[in-house]
Design a protein around this motif. Structure first.
Motif, PDB file in Angstrom:
ATOM      1  N   GLY A   1      19.636  37.315  42.166  1.00  0.00           N
ATOM      2  CA  GLY A   1      18.665  37.285  41.166  1.00  0.00           C
ATOM      3  C   GLY A   1      18.364  38.777  40.293  1.00  0.00           C
ATOM      4  O   GLY A   1      18.899  39.732  41.209  1.00  0.00           O
ATOM      5  N   PHE A   2      17.836  38.829  39.257  1.00  0.00           N
ATOM      6  CA  PHE A   2      17.856  40.174  38.507  1.00  0.00           C
ATOM      7  C   PHE A   2      16.576  40.327  37.698  1.00  0.00           C
ATOM      8  O   PHE A   2      16.181  38.981  37.074  1.00  0.00           O
ATOM      9  N   SER A   3      16.093  41.065  37.474  1.00  0.00           N
ATOM     10  CA  SER A   3      14.963  41.677  36.264  1.00  0.00           C
ATOM     11  C   SER A   3      15.075  43.130  35.828  1.00  0.00           C
ATOM     12  O   SER A   3      15.183  43.732  36.620  1.00  0.00           O
ATOM     13  N   LEU A   4      14.925  43.117  34.420  1.00  0.00           N
ATOM     14  CA  LEU A   4      15.068  44.516  34.000  1.00  0.00           C
ATOM     15  C   LEU A   4      13.962  45.193  34.431  1.00  0.00           C
ATOM     16  O   LEU A   4      14.174  46.425  34.519  1.00  0.00           O
ATOM     17  N   LYS A   5      12.707  44.653  34.924  1.00  0.00           N
ATOM     18  CA  LYS A   5      11.534  45.396  35.033  1.00  0.00           C
ATOM     19  C   LYS A   5      11.708  45.922  36.415  1.00  0.00           C
ATOM     20  O   LYS A   5      10.803  46.804  36.979  1.00  0.00           O
ATOM     21  N   LEU A   6      12.502  45.300  37.282  1.00  0.00           N
ATOM     22  CA  LEU A   6      12.817  45.769  38.605  1.00  0.00           C
ATOM     23  C   LEU A   6      13.374  47.288  38.544  1.00  0.00           C
ATOM     24  O   LEU A   6      13.011  47.851  39.493  1.00  0.00           O
ATOM     25  N   ILE A   7      14.090  47.647  37.666  1.00  0.00           N
ATOM     26  CA  ILE A   7      14.812  49.207  37.636  1.00  0.00           C
ATOM     27  C   ILE A   7      13.608  50.253  37.671  1.00  0.00           C
ATOM     28  O   ILE A   7      13.487  51.131  38.461  1.00  0.00           O
ATOM     29  N   ASN A   8      12.822  49.647  36.419  1.00  0.00           N
ATOM     30  CA  ASN A   8      11.530  50.794  36.518  1.00  0.00           C
ATOM     31  C   ASN A   8      10.723  51.024  37.672  1.00  0.00           C
ATOM     32  O   ASN A   8      10.323  51.945  38.034  1.00  0.00           O
ATOM     33  N   LYS A   9      10.303  49.693  38.246  1.00  0.00           N
ATOM     34  CA  LYS A   9       9.548  49.686  39.379  1.00  0.00           C
ATOM     35  C   LYS A   9      10.047  50.381  40.571  1.00  0.00           C
ATOM     36  O   LYS A   9       9.491  51.083  41.329  1.00  0.00           O
ATOM     37  N   PHE A  10      11.557  49.954  40.935  1.00  0.00           N
ATOM     38  CA  PHE A  10      12.130  50.765  41.947  1.00  0.00           C
ATOM     39  C   PHE A  10      12.067  52.291  41.701  1.00  0.00           C
ATOM     40  O   PHE A  10      12.059  52.965  42.717  1.00  0.00           O
ATOM     41  N   ARG A  11      12.535  52.552  40.446  1.00  0.00           N
ATOM     42  CA  ARG A  11      12.510  54.151  40.388  1.00  0.00           C
ATOM     43  C   ARG A  11      11.415  54.954  40.660  1.00  0.00           C
ATOM     44  O   ARG A  11      11.288  55.847  41.375  1.00  0.00           O
ATOM     45  N   THR A  12      10.124  54.277  40.041  1.00  0.00           N
ATOM     46  CA  THR A  12       8.855  54.808  40.487  1.00  0.00           C
ATOM     47  C   THR A  12       8.542  54.812  42.257  1.00  0.00           C
ATOM     48  O   THR A  12       8.309  55.826  42.706  1.00  0.00           O
ATOM     49  N   LEU A  13       8.973  53.703  42.504  1.00  0.00           N
ATOM     50  CA  LEU A  13       8.645  53.574  44.026  1.00  0.00           C
ATOM     51  C   LEU A  13       9.532  54.391  44.895  1.00  0.00           C
ATOM     52  O   LEU A  13       9.220  55.011  46.040  1.00  0.00           O
TER      53      LEU A  13
END
Length: 365
Positions: free
Chosen positions: A68-80
């Protein structure tokens, strides 16, 4: 210390063996003062706390071959990744490999659960990203010496491979009531050969059914999955009254079935089965195991003629012979079951599992 865990699912969103393994790492390290966050995908955006662990679920937008994938995952991961001290990935999950390209510069490790076996075409496309990911990550954790020695990927990066066998927490398993035992005894009897797990292609359950046909011995299969229809059809076509499929079961039902069983059968025949947490569960309940030698962690958990019997993979006659041997020899069954429990206590407790990961986190930082 703050640990960020990244995987496609987690407990209690889903309740498979790997989800439990991640849960035990988080639970045990939280008890030792660590702060854990799990970033995962799901059907909706949400955030909550479970057993002291912060769980962040990002809504999945699409999925290809269970990835699975979500574009929102990238920004959330970068911040975390900026907020945490260590990033802990799970392999295989190509989305996690992709996310690693956007990570802050922090210590990293990956728990290497299994080679990619079935999706050969997609593996060719994914290979460059996989090599970048495995090259960049700080440490790679294999779940058994056998898998570390036999995996081409792990051989290639052997200088940074650690071995930490999976573990389970005995305290999380419910005490089974006499009423529950009697309920299952009336349904499936006792002294049967038990399988518990997801009904997937690599579990080798077609060979277990053939072994049941040859031996005539009672077999109980608990679980659900893609192979359910084909297995039921085989049972009907061959009139296997000695085989009962009971579907997905809750934890107390699982404990009851283990208590009533004679032995645990694990016919997985492909390397997609890298370890088999259900083997450890069988040892927790002092049950001997019949499994196939496929050069993975299953042969680390189940030692031939010590905790059970290992046989040639995809060989129903060998499975049948092993079942008949345990059926006829109670002393052997008892001896192997007792040794199985001892091996669980020595190698597969959640405390040992968590302590080893804590040491690894500390060495990385």
């Amino acid at each position: 210390m703050k640990i960020l865990h990244v995987y496609r699912t987690c407990y209690p969103e889903t309740k498979g063996g790997l989800e439990q393994a991640i849960r035990y790492i988080c639970k045990g390290s939280t008890d030792n003062g660590y702060k854990n966050t799990i970033l995962t995908l799901g059907d909706e955006d949400k955030e909550y706390e479970f057993e002291g662990t912060r769980i962040i679920v990002v809504k999945k937008q699409w999925e290809v071959s269970s990835n699975g994938f979500s574009l929102k995952l990238i920004n959330k991961f970068r911040t975390l990744s900026q907020e945490h001290d260590v990033i802990h990935y799970q392999y295989p999950w190509p989305t996690g490999d992709l996310l690693s390209l956007f990570a802050a510069k922090k210590p990293t490790l990956v728990s290497y659960q299994s080679d990619i076996v079935k999706q050969k075409l997609l593996k060719l496309i994914y290979r460059p990203l996989e090599l970048i990911f495995l090259s960049k990550v700080g440490r790679i954790v294999a779940s058994s010496p056998q898998y570390a020695a036999s995996s081409i990927n792990l051989q290639q990066f052997s200088e940074k491979v650690d071995v930490i066998p999976l573990g389970i927490d005995e305290s999380t398993y419910p005490e089974v009531t006499q009423e529950k035992l009697e309920e299952w005894r009336a349904t499936v009897g006792e002294g049967f050969f038990l399988f518990v797990g997801v009904l997937r292609y690599y579990k080798g359950l077609q060979y277990l059914l053939e072994a049941a046909k040859i031996s005539g011995l009672p077999v109980v299969i608990a679980g659900d999955g893609p192979e359910k229809g084909a297995l039921k059809q085989y049972i009907q076509e061959n009139n296997l009254a000695n085989v009962k499929m009971v579907g997905f079961i809750d934890e107390d039902d699982k404990v009851a079935l283990h208590r009533l069983s004679k032995a645990f059968v694990f016919p997985s025949h492909l390397r997609s089965e890298a370890f088999g947490i259900s083997l450890v569960e069988a040892q927790l309940f002092s049950k001997p195991i019949i499994s196939c030698d496929i050069g993975t962690g299953s042969s680390f958990v189940n030692m031939h003629d010590v905790t059970g019997i290992t046989v040639e993979a995809a060989n129903p006659h060998a499975l049948s012979e092993a079942m008949c041997l345990l059926h006829k020899d109670k002393d052997l069954t008892d001896r192997l079951g007792s040794s199985a429990r001892q091996r669980f206590e020595e190698y597969f407790t959640s405390k040992r599992y968590t302590d080893n990961y804590i040491k690894l986190y500390q060495s990385l930082v």
